[in-house]
Design an enzyme around this catalytic site. Structure first.
Site, mmCIF file in Angstrom:
data_model
loop_
_atom_site.group_PDB
_atom_site.id
_atom_site.type_symbol
_atom_site.label_atom_id
_atom_site.label_comp_id
_atom_site.label_asym_id
_atom_site.label_seq_id
_atom_site.Cartn_x
_atom_site.Cartn_y
_atom_site.Cartn_z
ATOM 1 N N HIS A 111 20.912 -5.526 -38.090
ATOM 2 C CA HIS A 111 19.923 -6.711 -38.044
ATOM 3 C C HIS A 111 20.023 -7.268 -38.423
ATOM 4 O O HIS A 111 19.059 -8.621 -38.786
ATOM 5 C CB HIS A 111 18.860 -5.355 -38.206
ATOM 6 C CG HIS A 111 18.368 -5.354 -39.080
ATOM 7 N ND1 HIS A 111 18.630 -4.016 -40.026
ATOM 8 C CD2 HIS A 111 17.621 -6.577 -39.946
ATOM 9 C CE1 HIS A 111 17.887 -4.058 -40.944
ATOM 10 N NE2 HIS A 111 17.401 -5.225 -41.176
ATOM 11 N N ASP A 134 22.993 0.251 -35.928
ATOM 12 C CA ASP A 134 22.031 -0.949 -36.780
ATOM 13 C C ASP A 134 23.213 -0.607 -37.899
ATOM 14 O O ASP A 134 23.128 -0.893 -39.138
ATOM 15 C CB ASP A 134 20.749 -0.402 -36.817
ATOM 16 C CG ASP A 134 19.950 -1.373 -37.841
ATOM 17 O OD1 ASP A 134 20.754 -2.530 -37.551
ATOM 18 O OD2 ASP A 134 19.282 -0.667 -38.120
ATOM 19 N N SER A 162 18.135 -3.843 -46.668
ATOM 20 C CA SER A 162 18.588 -3.525 -45.594
ATOM 21 C C SER A 162 20.574 -3.505 -45.862
ATOM 22 O O SER A 162 20.961 -4.618 -46.089
ATOM 23 C CB SER A 162 18.132 -4.344 -44.967
ATOM 24 O OG SER A 162 16.770 -4.070 -43.917
#
Length: 240
Positions: free
Chosen positions: A71, A102, A175
């Site tokens: 993402h 992911d 992230s």
């Protein structure tokens, strides 16, 4: 005489406690210095060069391959990574990964002699094990936080099954940050923060990273190509 004896015992206990704390702090400082060259900040851009997203990642080898979250690079037309030395490099291609996991494996145009890969653990960590996280929260590059493994959970919404819950603080921009054990090995990749709770953070186990590395795409694609493919999928779905 008895009071004097107890004072000596108390002094020994205090000295042992302080020396243990000092050793632990020294150990953590050494670990941060050891892993820092492997960590990168990631910045993505659209086809007009406008900033899209910021994230984190890490080198897995000395060829310039980087792991981050899918993402982080999704819908980006281009991306650059920034090393702890302050140098920026262009992301050349996507070598592997997908939206379901992911995770994304990126190829970066960088000199081999300036790369230090992060070793990857093949085993699941223990609950209560101490961990270190380093990344790019809110663009505060190469921030360090520590905590413990709070739980290992099976979340139905996540297609790959088990995820690791950690207490080490993470924020937007974290992230793709590596979650490391005290030996400096990757044990997970931070990917999700539950904002409605207090310090509920989740990470993808390192075994998933190994799967991505071992199952690269048959043909590497650029971010621009990937962005076009994603748009076509969206466009076709909209027509249907």
């Amino acid at each position: 005489m008895k009071n004097h004896f107890f004072r000596i015992i108390l002094l020994i206990i205090l000295l042992f406690t302080f020396s243990s704390i000092s050793f632990s702090q020294t150990d953590l400082v050494s670990l941060v210095k050891k892993v820092k060259p492997s960590i990168v900040a990631i910045y993505t851009f659209n086809n007009q060069g406008h900033s899209l997203m910021q994230g984190s990642g890490f080198f897995i080898n000395n060829q310039g391959d980087v792991i981050t979250n899918w993402h982080v690079i999704e819908n980006a037309h281009s991306a650059v990574i920034k090393t702890f030395e302050g140098h920026s490099y262009l992301v050349k291609e996507i070598l592997g990964g997908n939206k379901a996991s992911d995770l994304a494996l990126l190829s970066v145009d960088i000199r081999n002699d300036s790369v230090q890969g992060l070793p990857i653990s093949r085993s699941m960590p223990e609950i209560g094990e101490r961990v270190l996280v380093m990344g790019n929260p809110l663009a505060l590059e190469f921030s360090v936080s520590d905590g413990i493994i709070a739980a290992i959970r099976n979340i139905p919404e996540y297609s790959n099954g088990e995820v690791i819950q950690i207490t080490a603080p993470v924020s937007p921009g974290s992230s793709g940050s590596p979650v490391m054990n005290m030996q400096g090995e990757l044990i997970a990749v931070a990917f999700y923060v539950y904002f409605h709770g207090e310090n509920l953070n989740f990470a993808i186990p390192s075994q998933r990273v190994i799967d991505i590395i071992n199952n690269k795409r048959p043909n590497a694609v650029s971010l621009a190509q990937l962005s076009f493919e994603d748009f076509k999928i969206f466009e076709d779905s909209a027509k249907k």
